[in-house]
Design an enzyme around this catalytic site. Structure first.
Site, PDB file in Angstrom:
ATOM      1  N   ASP A  54       0.828  -1.296   0.098  1.00 42.73           N
ATOM      2  CA  ASP A  54      -0.241   0.114   0.259  1.00 42.73           C
ATOM      3  C   ASP A  54       0.857   1.164   0.132  1.00 42.73           C
ATOM      4  O   ASP A  54       1.940   1.066   0.343  1.00 42.73           O
ATOM      5  CB  ASP A  54      -0.870   0.167   1.287  1.00 42.73           C
ATOM      6  CG  ASP A  54      -2.207   0.856   1.002  1.00 42.73           C
ATOM      7  OD1 ASP A  54      -2.066   1.926   0.032  1.00 42.73           O
ATOM      8  OD2 ASP A  54      -3.171   0.868   1.735  1.00 42.73           O
TER       9      ASP A  54
HETATM   10  C1  BGC Z   1      -5.190   3.136  -0.076  1.00 44.84           C
HETATM   11  C2  BGC Z   1      -5.068   2.329  -1.174  1.00 44.84           C
HETATM   12  C3  BGC Z   1      -4.914   3.077  -2.347  1.00 44.84           C
HETATM   13  C4  BGC Z   1      -3.573   3.663  -2.438  1.00 44.84           C
HETATM   14  C5  BGC Z   1      -3.170   4.481  -3.884  1.00 44.84           C
HETATM   15  C6  BGC Z   1      -3.755   4.191  -0.087  1.00 44.84           C
HETATM   16  O1  BGC Z   1      -3.906   5.238   0.792  1.00 44.84           O
HETATM   17  O2  BGC Z   1      -5.045   2.686   1.318  1.00 44.84           O
HETATM   18  O3  BGC Z   1      -6.213   1.551  -1.287  1.00 44.84           O
HETATM   19  O4  BGC Z   1      -4.808   2.076  -3.534  1.00 44.84           O
HETATM   20  O5  BGC Z   1      -3.495   4.747  -1.283  1.00 44.84           O
HETATM   21  O6  BGC Z   1      -4.234   5.619  -4.110  1.00 44.84           O
END
Ligand code: BGC
Length: 755
Positions: free
Chosen positions: A229
Site C-alpha cells: 500500500d
Molecule cells: C489506499 C489504497 C490506495 C492507495 C493508492 C492508499 O492510501 O489505502 O487503497 O490504492 O492509497 O491511492
C-alpha cells in the site's frame, strides 16, 4: 519479453530500482533494455487515473471516469455476474487509458460499522466478500488488465491504520479474515495483491512472510506480484525477503539503495531480488502482450450500466404498502441528497465522475416537488429549511426523504465514532413523519446507521453509496420500473453497543485485539439470540417468493465428497422479481465453539409472476468445516448437519439434514493429564481404560444409606461430573490401591499406539 534473459542483463541497481515505483503511479523503465513503465491506478469502483498532480487521498483531480456503485452497494446485489460486468467495464476503461493494473477490489471484512472505509468493502461475511471480489477480478482481467486485491491483511479500521497491530488468533484469521482473500485468490487469480499498512500479530504486513509467501503463494497458489500500500514499507530488505515485490510509490531511491547494500553484504540473496523483479516484469509483460491501444469506452453506456447496477443493489428495508409510487402521485422529494446525492466515499477511491444523476433530475417527468430540508456542511437545524420541507410534505400524497451520512461522517483515513445520522436529518425525518403519514426514507451511507424514527415511517430504501447514476436508479425503484432485489451484506444492529467488536474496536494505542474471535456480524447476533434492526441477507421485493421441495442428492457423505441440494422457488406475487436464495449450514454439537450457522452458498434467480425455478447448490467439505488448530487444516467433524435455504439469515425457509463422515483422524494423544470423560468417549480408548475405571468406581462407590433421595441424587450428579472432568492421574490421589503410575502409563501408551 524474455524475462530470464532480461534479469540476467540487468545490473543489481536496475533490479533493485525495478522493485519500487518511478513515481506515484508507474513502475520504472529500463531504457537500455527496452523495459517500459507500467501504470497502476485506483480502483475499486471507477478509474482514478491521475495524469498530473498525484496523491493517494483523492485530493487532486483525475481523468473523467464513471463512478459505479461502491462495494457496500454491489455486495448487496449478491450477484456474481453483476460484479463481473462492473469489472469488465473497468477493464475497458483501463485498456483505453493504458493502465496495467486497477487497484482493487478491497475485500476486508466489516468488523464494525465504524470503519471509515466500510463503503469500499463488501461484507461482514467472508464467503460473500470472496465471491464478490472474485467476480470483480474475473471481469477486469477478462480485458487483460490486472487487479490488486487489497488490503492484505486484517486492515479493518482506519484509526492508526499505518501502525496498528491487529492481534488475531489463528482460527479467526483462517475462518474470517484470511478466508475473504483466500476465496478470491483461488477462484479468480488476481494479477497482484496489495499488502496493508498495519501489523498482523506483531509484524508489519509488508514484511510478513507468513502471509505474503507461506499462505498467499505456497498454500493458495498466487503467482502475481505483491505491491505495498502507498507508503506501507517499514523495512524494505525484510519486505523483499518476506515476499513484498513492489514498493509503491517511489521511495526516491532510498530503499533501493538498502536493497543493493543488503545484497552486497550478503544479507539478501540476489536470487530473491531477481525473483521479485521477474514477478513484476511478468505481469507487465502479460499486460503489454494483450494491450489494446485502440480501445475505446462509451461514457453513456457505462453510466447506464452504473444505473442498472444500482437498481440491483439498493435494499428495500421497510415497505408498509407505500412503494412503489405511481406516476400520477404528487410527491415531495425532501433532503439535500435528493438533488445532490452522496454516491461515493472520500479518499483514494474518489472518482472524477463524468456526470451525476440526481433523483430530482431523474424524476423531472413525475409530479415531484423538491425541498432541501437540511444543511450538509454542518449538523445544525436550519428552521427555514425544516419548515419549508414540512410544508411541502403536507401538500403531497407521499414524502420521500433523502438522508444519510455527509462526506465528513465517513471516509478513508478515519473511523466514525458513533452510528448516528446527523441530528438535523433525524429531526427532519421526525418532523415530516409527524405531518405526513406516507413517508419514505432513502438512505445514502456507506455503513449502517441507527434509525430512531424507524417506526414512524412507512418505507426505507437503503441506496448505499450507489455510484453516479444513483438518482436514476432510485427513481426506477421508487416508481416500480425496477423491482428491488438487494439484500443486506451486513447486519444493521439496533445500536452500536450491540456490535461484537464494540468493546475492543480501535484498540489501545497501536494494539487492536480481535477478541470477539470468529463471532463477527451475524455469527455473533445469532449466537446471542439478539434482536437486530435488520439482519444479514435481508431485503424486500415488490413481489413475494415461496420456497419448496428441498432435496439433497445424498443424505450421507464422506467429507471428501460433495452434496448437491436443490429447491424450488416460486414467484407468488404479481410482478417480475429477483430473489437471493441463501444457503446456511448449521453444524451439530461440536468440540469447538462455532457460530450457529454460516452462509455457504447463494444465488440470485429471476422469476416472472407465477413462475417456479429449481435452484441447486453444490457443497463440499469446506461448507461443513471449521479450522482445526492441531490439524492445521479444515476439519468437518462427523455428524449431522442442517442445511437451510433462506431468504435472509433470520428467515429460514426450507431445511434438510445431511450426515457427514470425517475421513480425517484427529491427532489425539493421551497422557496422565487427559480427562477421564474424554478417554471414555473415544471408542479407540474406552475398552482399554474400562477395567481400571470399573475398579476405581467399585472401590469408591458413594453410599446411599441415609435415605435422603433428593440429596443423594444431587451428590451423585456432582460425583459423576467430578469424575468426568478428572484427569487420569487423580485416580491415584483418591484410590491409590486401584492402580499405579506404571500401569496407567502403560494403558495410555497402548491407546496412543492404537490411534
Ligand atoms: C489506499 C489504497 C490506495 C492507495 C493508492 C492508499 O492510501 O489505502 O487503497 O490504492 O492509497 O491511492
Amino acid at each position: 519479453m524474455d524475462i530470464k534473459k532480461l534479469i540476467g542483463e540487468m545490473t543489481l541497481e536496475e533490479k533493485a530500482g525495478l522493485c519500487s515505483g518511478a513515481d506515484f503511479w508507474h513502475t520504472k523503465t529500463v531504457e537500455r533494455l527496452g523495459i517500459p513503465a507500467a501504470m497502476v491506478s485506483d480502483g475499486p469502483h471507477g478509474l482514478r487515473k491521475q495524469d498530473e498532480k498525484s496523491d493517494h487521498l483523492g485530493v487532486n483531480d483525475s481523468i473523467k471516469a464513471v463512478c459505479f456503485p461502491t462495494a457496500c452497494a454491489t455486495a448487496s446485489s449478491f450477484d456474481r455476474e453483476l460484479l463481473t460486468s462492473l469489472g469488465a467495464a473497468l477493464g475497458e476503461e483501463c485498456q483505453a487509458e493504458n493502465v496495467s493494473v486497477i487497484l482493487g477490489p478491497a475485500v476486508n471484512i466489516k468488523r464494525s460499522p465504524l470503519c471509515g472505509r466500510n463503503f469500499e468493502y463488501f461484507s461482514e461475511d467472508p464467503y460473500l466478500a470472496a465471491q464478490m471480489a472474485g467476480s470483480h477480478i474475473k471481469g477486469v482481467q477478462s480485458k487483460q488488465v490486472g487487479t490488486s486485491l487489497k488490503h492484505f491483511l486484517a486492515n479493518n479500521q482506519e484509526h492508526r491504520r499505518m501502525t496498528s497491530d491487529s492481534v488475531i488468533d489463528e482460527r479467526t484469521l483462517r475462518e474470517i479474515y484470511l478466508a475473504a482473500f483466500e476465496g478470491a485468490v483461488k477462484s479468480a487469480k488476481p494479477w497482484t495483491v496489495m499488502c496493508s499498512y498495519n501489523k498482523i500479530n506483531g509484524t508489519y504486513a509488508s514484511e510478513n512472510r507468513r502471509y505474503l509467501t507461506d499462505i498467499l503463494r505456497d498454500e493458495w497458489g498466487f503467482d502475481g506480484y505483491v505491491m505495498s500500500d502507498w507508503g506501507a514499507v517499514n523495512d524494505r530488505v525484510a519486505g523483499v525477503q518476506a515476499g513484498l515485490d513492489l514498493e509503491m510509490p517511489s521511495s526516491d531511491g532510498i530503499n533501493d539503495a538498502f536493497l543493493v547494500e543488503a545484497v552486497k553484504e550478503g544479507k539478501l540473496k540476489e536470487e530473491v531480488l531477481d525473483q521479485a523483479a521477474a514477478r513484476i516484469l511478468n505481469i507487465a509483460d502479460r499486460y503489454l502482450k494483450n494491450r489494446k491501444p485502440d480501445a475505446k469506452w462509451d461514457k453513456d453506456a457505462h453510466h447506464d450500466l452504473a444505473r442498472k447496477m444500482e437498481g440491483e443493489c439498493a435494499v428495500l428495508l421497510k415497505n408498509e404498502e407505500i412503494l412503489p409510487l405511481t406516476d400520477s402521485d404528487e410527491v415531495a422529494f425532501i433532503g439535500y441528497f435528493a438533488d445532490q446525492p452522496r454516491y461515493q466515499g472520500g479518499g483514494s477511491s474518489h472518482i472524477n465522475s463524468t456526470r451525476v444523476e440526481s433523483a430530482v433530475e431523474a424524476a423531472r417527468d413525475k409530479r415531484a416537488i423538491y425541498a432541501q430540508g437540511y444543511e450538509i456542511d454542518a449538523d445544525q437545524i436550519n428552521s427555514a429549511l425544516l419548515e419549508e420541507a414540512v410544508e411541502a410534505a403536507k401538500k403531497v400524497k407521499t414524502a420521500v426523504i433523502f438522508a444519510g451520512l455527509p462526506d465528513s461522517f465517513e471516509s478513508e483515513g478515519y473511523d466514525r465514532t458513533h452510528m448516528a445520522m446527523p441530528e438535523c436529518q433525524n429531526t427532519l425525518i421526525e418532523a415530516v413523519a409527524a405531518v405526513q403519514p406516507n413517508t419514505v426514507v432513502v438512505l445514502h451511507n456507506g455503513s449502517p446507521v441507527e434509525m430512531p424514527w424507524i417506526d414512524k415511517v412507512k418505507g426505507v430504501l437503503e441506496a448505499y453509496l450507489g455510484g453516479q447514476a444513483v438518482g436514476g436508479a432510485i427513481v426506477d425503484i421508487l416508481y416500480g420500473q425496477v423491482n428491488p432485489s438487494g439484500k443486506l451484506a451486513e447486519t444493521f444492529p439496533r445500536k452500536l453497543e450491540d456490535n461484537p467488536s464494540y468493546l475492543y474496536y480501535g484498540g489501545e494505542k497501536d494494539v487492536t485485539e480481535y477478541r470477539e474471535g470468529v463471532f463477527v456480524g451475524y455469527r455473533y447476533y445469532d449466537k446471542k439470540h439478539m434482536e437486530v434492526l435488520f439482519p444479514f441477507g435481508y431485503g424486500l421485493s415488490y413481489t413475494t417468493f415461496e420456497y419448496s421441495n428441498m432435496k439433497a442428492d445424498k443424505l450421507t457423505m464422506k467429507d471428501d465428497d460433495t452434496v448437491t441440494v436443490s429447491l424450488d422457488v416460486t414467484n407468488t406475487g404479481k410482478v417480475k422479481g429477483k430473489e437471493v436464495v441463501q444457503i446456511y449450514v448449521e453444524a451439530p454439537e461440536s468440540q469447538v465453539i462455532r457460530p450457529v450457522r454460516e452462509l455457504r452458498e447463494f444465488t440470485k434467480v429471476e422469476l416472472e409472476p407465477g413462475e417456479t425455478k429449481t435452484v441447486s447448490f453444490k457443497l463440499g467439505k469446506r461448507a461443513f468445516s471449521y479450522y482445526h488448530m492441531e490439524l492445521k487444516d479444515w476439519f468437518a467433524e462427523t455428524g449431522t448437519y442442517l442445511i437451510h435455504a433462506a431468504s435472509s439469515s433470520r428467515d429460514l425457509r426450507q431445511k434438510i439434514n445431511v450426515k457427514v463422515e470425517s475421513t480425517v483422524k484427529e491427532p489425539v494423544v493421551y497422557n496422565l493429564n487427559s480427562i477421564i470423560g474424554d478417554i471414555l468417549s473415544d471408542p479407540d480408548a474406552a475398552d482399554i481404560i474400562k477395567p481400571l475405571i470399573d475398579r476405581y468406581k467399585k472401590g469408591n462407590a458413594l453410599g446411599n444409606s441415609d435415605g435422603e433421595a433428593a440429596k443423594s441424587a444431587i451428590t451423585q450428579q456432582m460425583d459423576d461430573a467430578m469424575f468426568r472432568y478428572m484427569p487420569l492421574r487423580q485416580i491415584l490421589s483418591f484410590a491409590p490401591q486401584v492402580s499405579s503410575v506404571k500401569e496407567m502409563q502403560e494403558l495410555v501408551a497402548r491407546i496412543n499406539e492404537k490411534k
